[in-house]
Enzyme design. Structure first.
Site, PDB file in Angstrom:
ATOM      1  N   SER A 701       0.791  -1.226   0.000  1.00  0.00           N
ATOM      2  CA  SER A 701       0.000   0.000   0.000  1.00  0.00           C
ATOM      3  C   SER A 701       0.825   1.278   0.000  1.00  0.00           C
ATOM      4  O   SER A 701       0.284   2.363  -0.158  1.00  0.00           O
ATOM      5  CB  SER A 701      -0.971   0.003   1.177  1.00  0.00           C
ATOM      6  OG  SER A 701      -0.262   0.195   2.359  1.00  0.00           O
ATOM      7  N   LYS A 744      -6.032   3.678   8.939  1.00  0.00           N
ATOM      8  CA  LYS A 744      -5.108   4.621   8.308  1.00  0.00           C
ATOM      9  C   LYS A 744      -5.645   6.050   8.369  1.00  0.00           C
ATOM     10  O   LYS A 744      -4.912   7.000   8.656  1.00  0.00           O
ATOM     11  CB  LYS A 744      -4.877   4.222   6.848  1.00  0.00           C
ATOM     12  CG  LYS A 744      -4.013   2.978   6.710  1.00  0.00           C
ATOM     13  CD  LYS A 744      -3.920   2.569   5.253  1.00  0.00           C
ATOM     14  CE  LYS A 744      -3.016   1.363   5.096  1.00  0.00           C
ATOM     15  NZ  LYS A 744      -3.033   0.850   3.723  1.00  0.00           N
TER      16      LYS A 744
END
Ligand code: ADP
Length: 797
Positions: A701, A744
Site C-alpha cells: 500500500s 489509516k
C-alpha cells in the site's frame, strides 16, 4: 593400739568361744544398711575411719562390727550417732582401690556395742554377743514354711533375689537363719531392717518378716496386673492394625469402597458433582483403583489429582441464562463510550441467541445453518476485553479470559495425556474450572498469535472447542471424558486476521475495532478512564482536578496509539503521584494542568508529526496499517551519481521491495512525460529509506507514496507536507485498492494531515469513519498515478 580379741577367728573355728565372751573389735559404721547374720555382701568403704577399721580387722582376726548410723547424712559419726546393736562380721576378702575398699563381708552374729574404748584413728567397740530366743514348735515351723512359700511366690512374680541366696533359702534352713536370710532380701527401709535386727525373738521376727513379705507380694501382684493390662492394650492395638490391614486386603479383593474417610468424601463429591453418567462411571472406576492401591504407590497422587479435577469441574453449575436485550444495551452503554456499531452487532448477536433459546424447536436448525463465534479484531487498548466483560455482565455470567499468544502446542489447548508426569488439562478446561460455571463468557485472547509446529496444530483443537457443532463433547486429553462446552459464550480477539488459520477464520464473525480518534479518546478519558483511576487510587474528586485541556495534552503529547491503553497508564501515573501527595498530608485540591503536566509525567513524549516538517523534495507521507492500529510513515528517497543501483533500507519486506521496483519501473516508462533525461537511471543510484528502521514494514500500500517520493527526488519538485497517501501501484501506474482504510484515516487525522489520496475503489470504506474526522480531511480518490502526482506535488508537471 591394742586389739583385745580373746577369741580366735570364728571363721576358723573359734566362733563358739567368741560368742560367749565380750570382745573388743573395730567398728565400721554403715550409712544406711544392715547386714544380717549369715548373709554375705560386698560393701564399699570410703571414709578414712572405716578404711582403717577394715584394714586393721583384715590384718588381724578379720572381725569387724558393722553398725548402722542413725542418720545417713553424718559423715564422721561419733558413738552417739550409731545404733547400739550391729552385726559382728568377718571380712572374707578385700580389694583396695584408689581410696576405697571393696570387701566381701559375711555376717556372723548380732552384737551389742557396750562401749567404745577408742574412737581414733578408728572406732573400737567393746561388744557383747546377742543370742536369739527361739521356742521350737509347730507354729514356728508353719511360719517358716509359709515364709519360704511366700518368697517363692514373690520370686515368681518377679522379685529380684540372687540365685544362690534363693537356693540356699529354699534348701530348708533353721528358722533363725531363715529369718536372717529373708530379712536380707526384703525391700524395706534401713530403719525397718535395723528394727528387725534388734528383735531377739525368732518367732516374732518371722511374723514381722511374713508381714513385709506379704506386702511385697501384694505390690508385685499389682505391678504384674498393671503390666499385664499394658501388655493387653499393646496387644490389642497390634491386633487391630493387623485386622485392619487384613480388612483392606479383603476389600481390595472384593473391589469395595474403602472405609477411609478421604475416599468416602471423594465418593460423596463424585456423586454430588452432577457428572454425566459415563463420566461418573469413569470417576468411580478411578476411585476404586485408588482405594485398591497401596498408599505409598506414587500413582495414587496422580489419580487423586485427576479425580479432583473431575469433581471440581462445573458439570451442572451454571449462571442463570436470561438475556434481557434492553438491559444488555444499557450495560454496554454504561461501560463504554461510542463503539456504536460494535454494540449494535453485539446486541443483534445476543438477540439471535435469545431467540434460539426461546425456540428450542428451531434451535437445531439454526445451529446447523451457520454457527459463528464472535471475533473482536483490532489494535490493543481499543476495549475488546472490556466489551467482553460487559457482555458477561449483561448476561449475568462469569467472565474468563485466557491468552493464546505464542501457543504452539496442541496440548496447551487440549491438555496432556495422563501418562505424562505433571500432566494437566488444557487451557479451555482450566478456564472452565476457573469460571466455576459451564456457561461463562470465555474470551480467547490473541487467536492470531497461535502457531502450529511439530507438536500438533493448536488451531484444530481450538476449532473443536469453538465449533458449536462439535463442542458439546469437547475431549480433553487429560480428562479423557467429554465436556460439554455448548453453553459457553466464546469470544475470540485478534490484532490481525491474516494469520488466523483459514478453517478457523471461516467460523469467526469478525467485528472490527478500528481504533479511536482523538476526540473519542478524549471522551473515553474524561468519562471513563479518569473516573476509574480516581477510584482505583482511592482518591476523591474533591482532592484532584484535571481539566479538559490537560487531558487533550496528555492524548496528544504523551500517547500515540490506536487504543487508550497508554492513555490509561499515563492517567494512572498522574493519580499515583497525586495519591502520594495526599497520603503525605497535602490538604488542598491538587490541580493537574497542561502547564504542570511535566511534573507528573516528565517531558512530552511526542511532538506533533507535521509541526516541524516542511514541503520537502524526495519525501512523501504514506499511510500504514500495523497491528497496533494505523500510523503514518515517511518515505525518503536520495539520489547519488552511480550506475542505476536501487538500495532499499528500513527493514522492508519483499512485497514492499517489489513496490519500490514497480514504482521505479513506472517512472522509467514515464521519463519523457516527467521531463527526465533519457536513460537517466543509468547514471544514478537510488536509495529508498523508510525511517524507524528497526520496525519491519511490508505490504503493497505504500506504492503510490514511494512513486511520489521518487518522482519528487528526480524532478526536484517538493511534496506537499499535508498530503498523506495510500494505494498499490502497478507498472502502468494504475492505483489499486488496499486494506485497513479506517485505521489509516484515523492515524492520518491524528497526525494532522489535511489531504488524503486513496484508491477510488476504497471510497466505500469511508462509511464507518467518524464524521468529525471526515470533516477535517479532504479526500481525493484516484485510479492512476498521474492523478496522485498532480495532487501531491507542489508544482504541476
Ligand atoms: P483490548 O482488550 O482491546 O486490548 P482493553 O479492553 O483492555 O483493550 O481496554 C483498555 C482500557 O481502555 C480498559 O480499561 C477499557 O475499559 C478502556 N476502554 C477502551 N475502550 C473504551 C470505551 N469505548 N469506553 C470506555 N472505556 C474504554
Amino acid at each position: 593400739m591394742t586389739i583385745l580379741l580373746d577369741s580366735k577367728n570364728p571363721a576358723s573355728g573359734g566362733q563358739t568361744d567368741f560368742l560367749k565372751r565380750e570382745a573388743i573389735v573395730p567398728v565400721a559404721p554403715l550409712r544406711d544398711g544392715v547386714i544380717f547374720p549369715g548373709t554375705e555382701m560386698v560393701l564399699t568403704f570410703g571414709r578414712p575411719k572405716s578404711l582403717a577399721a577394715i584394714e586393721t580387722a583384715f590384718s588381724h582376726e578379720k572381725l569387724v562390727v558393722l553398725v548402722m548410723q542413725k542418720g545417713a547424712n553424718v559423715s564422721e559419726p561419733v558413738p552417739d550417732d550409731l545404733y547400739k546393736i550391729g552385726t559382728l562380721a568377718s571380712v572374707e576378702r578385700m580389694l583396695k582401690t584408689d581410696g576405697e575398699i571393696n570387701a566381701l563381708i559375711k555376717g556372723i552374729v548380732r552384737v551389742e556395742i557396750v562401749e567404745y574404748p577408742q574412737t581414733e584413728p578408728f572406732l573400737l567397740g567393746k561388744v557383747k554377743t546377742l543370742f536369739d530366743e527361739i521356742e521350737i514348735g509347730d507354729e514356728i515351723t508353719a511360719l517358716s514354711n509359709h515364709l519360704s512359700a511366700e518368697l517363692k511366690k514373690a520370686v515368681n512374680l518377679g522379685k529380684q533375689v540372687d540365685f544362690l541366696v534363693f537356693m540356699n533359702i529354699m534348701s530348708g534352713l533353721e528358722p533363725a537363719e531363715l529369718a536372717n536370710q529373708i530379712a536380707g532380701v526384703l525391700e524395706i527401709k534401713p530403719a525397718e531392717k535395723q528394727t528387725l535386727l534388734e528383735i531377739k525373738n525368732v518367732k516374732e521376727k518371722l511374723a514381722i518378716i511374713a508381714d513385709y513379705l506379704a506386702h511385697e507380694v501384694k505390690i508385685l501382684e499389682i505391678e504384674k496386673k498393671i503390666s499385664n493390662k499394658t501388655q493387653e492394650k499393646f496387644d490389642k492395638s497390634i491386633r487391630e492394625t493387623v485386622l485392619r490391614e487384613r480388612l483392606k486386603t479383603i476389600e481390595k479383593e472384593l473391589g469395595e469402597e474403602g472405609e477411609n474417610k478421604e475416599m468416602r468424601e471423594l465418593n460423596e463429591k463424585i456423586k454430588k458433582a452432577g457428572m454425566p453418567k459415563e463420566v461418573q462411571e469413569k470417576a468411580e472406576k478411578e476411585l476404586s483403583r485408588l482405594v485398591q492401591m497401596a498408599p505409598f504407590n506414587p500413582e495414587t497422587s496422580y489419580i487423586r489429582a485427576y479425580l479432583d479435577w473431575l469433581v471440581e469441574l462445573p458439570w451442572v453449575t451454571a449462571s442463570s441464562n436470561n438475556v434481557d436485550i434492553k438491559m444488555a444495551q444499557k450495560i454496554l452503554d454504561e461501560d463504554h463510550f461510542g463503539l456504536n456499531k460494535i454494540k449494535e452487532r453485539i446486541i443483534e448477536y445476543l438477540a439471535v441467541m435469545k431467540l434460539k433459546k426461546n425456540n428450542q424447536l428451531t434451535a437445531a436448525k439454526t445451529k446447523a445453518v451457520s454457527p459463528t463465534i464472535l471475533c473482536f479484531a483490532g489494535p490493543p487498548g481499543v476495549g475488546k476485553t472490556s466489551i467482553g466483560k460487559s457482555i458477561a455482565r449483561a448476561l449475568n455470567r462469569k467472565f474468563v479470559k485466557i491468552s493464546l499468544g505464542g501457543i504452539r502446542d496442541e496440548a496447551e489447548i487440549r491438555g496432556h495425556r495422563r501418562t505424562y508426569v505433571g500432566a494437566l488439562p488444557g487451557r479451555i478446561i482450566q478456564g472452565i474450572k476457573q469460571a466455576g460455571t459451564h456457561n461463562p463468557v470465555f474470551m480467547l485472547d490473541e487467536i492470531d498469535k497461535v502457531g502450529a509446529d511439530f507438536r500438533g496444530d493448536p488451531s484444530a483443537a481450538l476449532l473443536e472447542a469453538l465449533d458449536p457443532e462439535q463442542n458439546h463433547a469437547f475431549s480433553d486429553h487429560y480428562l479423557e471424558v467429554p465436556f460439554d462446552l455448548s453453553d459457553v459464550f466464546f469470544i475470540t480477539t485478534c490484532n490481525v486476521l491474516d494469520t488466523i488459520p483459514p478453517a478457523l477464520k471461516d467460523r469467526l464473525e469478525v467485528i472490527h475495532f478500528p481504533g479511536y480518534t482523538e476526540d473519542e479518546k478524549f471522551h473515553i478519558g474524561r468519562d471513563f478512564l479518569v473516573k476509574k483511576q480516581i477510584e482505583a487510587h482511592a482518591l476523591k474528586s474533591s482532592q484532584v482536578e484535571m481539566n479538559d485541556t490537560t487531558l487533550k495534552t496528555i492524548i496528544q503529547s504523551y500517547t500515540r496509539e490506536a487504543g487508550v491503553r497508554n492513555l490509561e497508564r499515563e492517567i494512572a501515573a498522574i493519580f499515583r503521584k497525586v495519591a502520594k501527595r495526599v497520603a503525605e498530608g497535602y490538604k488542598k485540591k491538587i490541580k493537574v494542568s497542561a502547564k504542570n503536566l511535566a511534573k507528573f509525567l516528565g517531558p512530552a513524549k511526542f511532538t506533533a508529526y507535521l509541526a516541524e516538517k516542511k514541503d520537502e523534495i524526495g519525501m512523501s507521507t504514506g499511510l500504514a496499517w500495523t497491528e497496533a492500529g494505523g500510523d503514518i510513515l515517511f518515505i525518503e528517497v536520495a539520489l547519488m551519481p552511480g550506475k542505476g543501483n536501487l538500495t532499499l533500507t528500513g527493514q522492508l519486506g519483499d512485497v514492499m521491495k517489489e513496490s519500490c521496483q514497480a514504482a521505479l519501473s513506472y517512472i522509467r516508462s514515464r521519463a519523457e512525460k516527467l521531463g527526465l533525461p533519457e536513460r537517466f537511471y543509468q547514471k544514478i543510484d537510488v536509495h529508498v529509506h523508510v525511517p524507524e528502521g528497526a520496525v519491519p514494514k511490508d505490504g503493497p500500500s505504500a506504492g503510490i507514496a514511494i512513486a511520489t517520493a521518487l518522482t519528487s527526488a528526480l524532478t526536484k519538485i517538493p511534496v506537499k507536507k499535508e498530503v498523506g497517501m495510500t494505494g498499490e501501484i502497478t507498472l502502468r501506474g494504475r492505483v489499486l485498492e488496499i486494506g485497513g482504510i479506517k485505521e489509516k484515516i484515523i492515524a492520518a487525522h491524528r497526525a494532522g494531515l489535511k489531504i488524503i489520496i486513496m484508491p477510488e475503489n476504497n471510497k466505500k470504506d469511508l462509511e464507518d469513519i467518524p464524521k468529525n474526522v471526515l470533516r477535517d480531511l479532504k479526500f481525493f480518490f484516484v485510479t492512476h498515478m498521474d492523478e496522485v502526482l498532480k495532487i501531491a506535488l507542489k508544482k504541476n508537471l
